[in-house]
Structures are given as structure tokens and as C-alpha cells.
Design an enzyme around this catalytic site. Sequence first.
Site, PDB file in Angstrom:
ATOM      1  N   ASP A  30      -2.839 -17.097   1.822  1.00  0.00           N
ATOM      2  CA  ASP A  30      -2.238 -16.804   0.520  1.00  0.00           C
ATOM      3  C   ASP A  30      -2.086 -18.111  -0.266  1.00  0.00           C
ATOM      4  O   ASP A  30      -1.697 -19.142   0.277  1.00  0.00           O
ATOM      5  CB  ASP A  30      -0.863 -16.141   0.721  1.00  0.00           C
ATOM      6  CG  ASP A  30      -0.368 -15.471  -0.539  1.00  0.00           C
ATOM      7  OD1 ASP A  30      -0.298 -14.231  -0.564  1.00  0.00           O
ATOM      8  OD2 ASP A  30      -0.054 -16.192  -1.519  1.00  0.00           O
ATOM      9  N   ILE A  31      -2.396 -18.050  -1.551  1.00  0.00           N
ATOM     10  CA  ILE A  31      -2.362 -19.242  -2.397  1.00  0.00           C
ATOM     11  C   ILE A  31      -0.928 -19.725  -2.636  1.00  0.00           C
ATOM     12  O   ILE A  31      -0.703 -20.888  -2.943  1.00  0.00           O
ATOM     13  CB  ILE A  31      -3.081 -18.959  -3.749  1.00  0.00           C
ATOM     14  CG1 ILE A  31      -3.580 -20.235  -4.376  1.00  0.00           C
ATOM     15  CG2 ILE A  31      -2.204 -18.162  -4.707  1.00  0.00           C
ATOM     16  CD1 ILE A  31      -4.588 -20.008  -5.505  1.00  0.00           C
ATOM     17  N   ASN A  95       2.385  -4.099   0.139  1.00  0.00           N
ATOM     18  CA  ASN A  95       3.122  -3.692  -1.054  1.00  0.00           C
ATOM     19  C   ASN A  95       2.303  -2.648  -1.810  1.00  0.00           C
ATOM     20  O   ASN A  95       1.083  -2.812  -1.968  1.00  0.00           O
ATOM     21  CB  ASN A  95       3.361  -4.896  -1.968  1.00  0.00           C
ATOM     22  CG  ASN A  95       4.243  -5.948  -1.311  1.00  0.00           C
ATOM     23  OD1 ASN A  95       5.170  -5.608  -0.581  1.00  0.00           O
ATOM     24  ND2 ASN A  95       3.962  -7.207  -1.568  1.00  0.00           N
ATOM     25  N   GLY A 101       6.366  -3.885  -5.478  1.00  0.00           N
ATOM     26  CA  GLY A 101       6.157  -5.316  -5.712  1.00  0.00           C
ATOM     27  C   GLY A 101       4.704  -5.745  -5.642  1.00  0.00           C
ATOM     28  O   GLY A 101       4.415  -6.922  -5.457  1.00  0.00           O
ATOM     29  N   GLN A 102       3.779  -4.794  -5.811  1.00  0.00           N
ATOM     30  CA  GLN A 102       2.352  -5.146  -5.734  1.00  0.00           C
ATOM     31  C   GLN A 102       1.919  -5.865  -7.013  1.00  0.00           C
ATOM     32  O   GLN A 102       2.198  -5.396  -8.123  1.00  0.00           O
ATOM     33  CB  GLN A 102       1.504  -3.884  -5.524  1.00  0.00           C
ATOM     34  CG  GLN A 102       0.023  -4.189  -5.299  1.00  0.00           C
ATOM     35  CD  GLN A 102      -0.779  -2.949  -4.912  1.00  0.00           C
ATOM     36  OE1 GLN A 102      -0.253  -1.846  -4.837  1.00  0.00           O
ATOM     37  NE2 GLN A 102      -2.067  -3.138  -4.682  1.00  0.00           N
ATOM     38  N   HIS A 108      -4.278  -4.908   0.332  1.00  0.00           N
ATOM     39  CA  HIS A 108      -4.232  -6.068   1.232  1.00  0.00           C
ATOM     40  C   HIS A 108      -2.972  -6.005   2.072  1.00  0.00           C
ATOM     41  O   HIS A 108      -1.947  -5.481   1.639  1.00  0.00           O
ATOM     42  CB  HIS A 108      -4.260  -7.378   0.433  1.00  0.00           C
ATOM     43  CG  HIS A 108      -3.209  -7.481  -0.622  1.00  0.00           C
ATOM     44  ND1 HIS A 108      -3.336  -6.872  -1.853  1.00  0.00           N
ATOM     45  CD2 HIS A 108      -2.009  -8.094  -0.635  1.00  0.00           C
ATOM     46  CE1 HIS A 108      -2.272  -7.125  -2.587  1.00  0.00           C
ATOM     47  NE2 HIS A 108      -1.442  -7.857  -1.858  1.00  0.00           N
ATOM     48  N   HIS A 110      -0.252  -8.426   3.950  1.00  0.00           N
ATOM     49  CA  HIS A 110       0.287  -9.762   4.173  1.00  0.00           C
ATOM     50  C   HIS A 110       0.615  -9.919   5.655  1.00  0.00           C
ATOM     51  O   HIS A 110       1.176  -9.003   6.269  1.00  0.00           O
ATOM     52  CB  HIS A 110       1.604  -9.954   3.412  1.00  0.00           C
ATOM     53  CG  HIS A 110       1.490  -9.884   1.929  1.00  0.00           C
ATOM     54  ND1 HIS A 110       1.537 -10.999   1.119  1.00  0.00           N
ATOM     55  CD2 HIS A 110       1.337  -8.828   1.089  1.00  0.00           C
ATOM     56  CE1 HIS A 110       1.430 -10.639  -0.141  1.00  0.00           C
ATOM     57  NE2 HIS A 110       1.306  -9.315  -0.198  1.00  0.00           N
TER      58      HIS A 110
HETATM   59  P1  5GP Z   1       1.074  -8.521  -3.718  1.00  0.00           P
HETATM   60  O1  5GP Z   1       2.323  -8.830  -4.475  1.00  0.00           O
HETATM   61  O2  5GP Z   1       0.032  -7.872  -4.588  1.00  0.00           O
HETATM   62  O3  5GP Z   1       1.343  -7.761  -2.456  1.00  0.00           O
HETATM   63  O4  5GP Z   1       0.531  -9.919  -3.226  1.00  0.00           O
HETATM   64  C1  5GP Z   1      -0.516 -10.605  -3.822  1.00  0.00           C
HETATM   65  C2  5GP Z   1      -0.615 -11.939  -3.131  1.00  0.00           C
HETATM   66  O5  5GP Z   1      -1.844 -12.525  -3.470  1.00  0.00           O
HETATM   67  C3  5GP Z   1       0.482 -12.941  -3.525  1.00  0.00           C
HETATM   68  O6  5GP Z   1       1.200 -13.356  -2.362  1.00  0.00           O
HETATM   69  C4  5GP Z   1      -0.292 -14.085  -4.174  1.00  0.00           C
HETATM   70  O7  5GP Z   1       0.244 -15.353  -3.874  1.00  0.00           O
HETATM   71  C5  5GP Z   1      -1.687 -13.908  -3.612  1.00  0.00           C
HETATM   72  N1  5GP Z   1      -2.739 -14.340  -4.520  1.00  0.00           N
HETATM   73  C6  5GP Z   1      -2.880 -14.028  -5.830  1.00  0.00           C
HETATM   74  N2  5GP Z   1      -3.982 -14.586  -6.347  1.00  0.00           N
HETATM   75  C7  5GP Z   1      -4.563 -15.276  -5.321  1.00  0.00           C
HETATM   76  C8  5GP Z   1      -5.746 -16.075  -5.252  1.00  0.00           C
HETATM   77  O8  5GP Z   1      -6.485 -16.268  -6.222  1.00  0.00           O
HETATM   78  N3  5GP Z   1      -6.033 -16.633  -4.049  1.00  0.00           N
HETATM   79  C9  5GP Z   1      -5.238 -16.442  -2.947  1.00  0.00           C
HETATM   80  N4  5GP Z   1      -5.613 -17.015  -1.813  1.00  0.00           N
HETATM   81  N5  5GP Z   1      -4.117 -15.696  -2.990  1.00  0.00           N
HETATM   82  C10 5GP Z   1      -3.786 -15.122  -4.171  1.00  0.00           C
END
Ligand code: 5GP
Length: 118
Positions: A30-31, A95, A101-102, A108, A110
Site C-alpha cells: 500500500d502506498i 472495505n 470506507g472504500q 482488494h 488489505h
Molecule cells: P480502500 O479505502 O479503497 O479500501 O483502500 C485503498 C487503498 O489503496 C488505500 O490504503 C490507499 O493507500 C491505497 N492506494 C491508493 N492508490 C494507490 C496507488 O496508486 N498505489 C498503491 N500502492 N496503493 C494505493
Amino acid sequence: MDNCIFCKIASGKIPAKLVYEDQELIAFHDINPSAPVHFLIVPREHIPTLADSRDNHAELLGKMMLLAPKLATELGCGYTSEAGKSSGGFKSLINTGPDGGQEVYHLHMHVMGGSRPW
Ligand code: 5GP
Ligand code: ZN
């Protein structure tokens, strides 16, 4: 999906720190990590949310679940239990939707771990 960040990562158009890849799944760090180890397991198929998954995705979802402990172990946050003493471990989380919180609408999981506190 042309404007999906995770489709772009899966197709190599955008770089990511890869953890794993095969024909169906990709995993990358994760970034913006929320834990010492924080990676995402992502199907190559663009399924927007868990709620959009269908019966034909059962095997794919199962593979995501099975991959989580394997990769967590490779990255040093696997769970072990020996002689009644357990250690390590990780959180796995999907999520779904705004109230879930998506932020990225490509399914995906986590996987977060590492020594507490985070
Ligand atoms: P969500 O809130 O949708 O469950 O989580 C999305 C996750 O994707 C977040 O933790 C965010 O930091 C990660 N993320 C978003 N954009 C990028 C990206 O361009 N590269 C990587 N490696 N992670 C990303
Ligand atoms: Zn996508």
C-alpha cells in the site's frame, strides 16, 4: 477499466512495489501504509466491490483468502501457534462502498501486520 488505478497497476501501466503476481491475482505494498506491513491483494479482473462479486468468483475469492497468510508469512508477519503460545498475525480487511470506507473501486483485500503498536 481505463480510469481505474488498480487496473493500471495490474497491467503495469503504473508502478507499484510488487509482492506477488500470477494470472489472476496481484499483490503490492500500500502506498500509504497503516501498519509496518501493509499490502493489498487484488484480482486482475475489474470487480468494483465485494458486493459485485458473483458465484463464479468463489474460487477467486478463496484464492485471495488463502494467499493472505502465505504472503504475510513471507513478509514477516505470519501467525504462529506452537506449544500453546501464539505470536505474530495480521488483519485482513475488505472495505465495501462509501460507508465501508472504500476509496478505490476495484476489489482488494488489505493485509496489515507487524509488531504492535502500529
Ligand atoms: P480502500 O479505502 O479503497 O479500501 O483502500 C485503498 C487503498 O489503496 C488505500 O490504503 C490507499 O493507500 C491505497 N492506494 C491508493 N492508490 C494507490 C496507488 O496508486 N498505489 C498503491 N500502492 N496503493 C494505493
Ligand atoms: Zn480496476
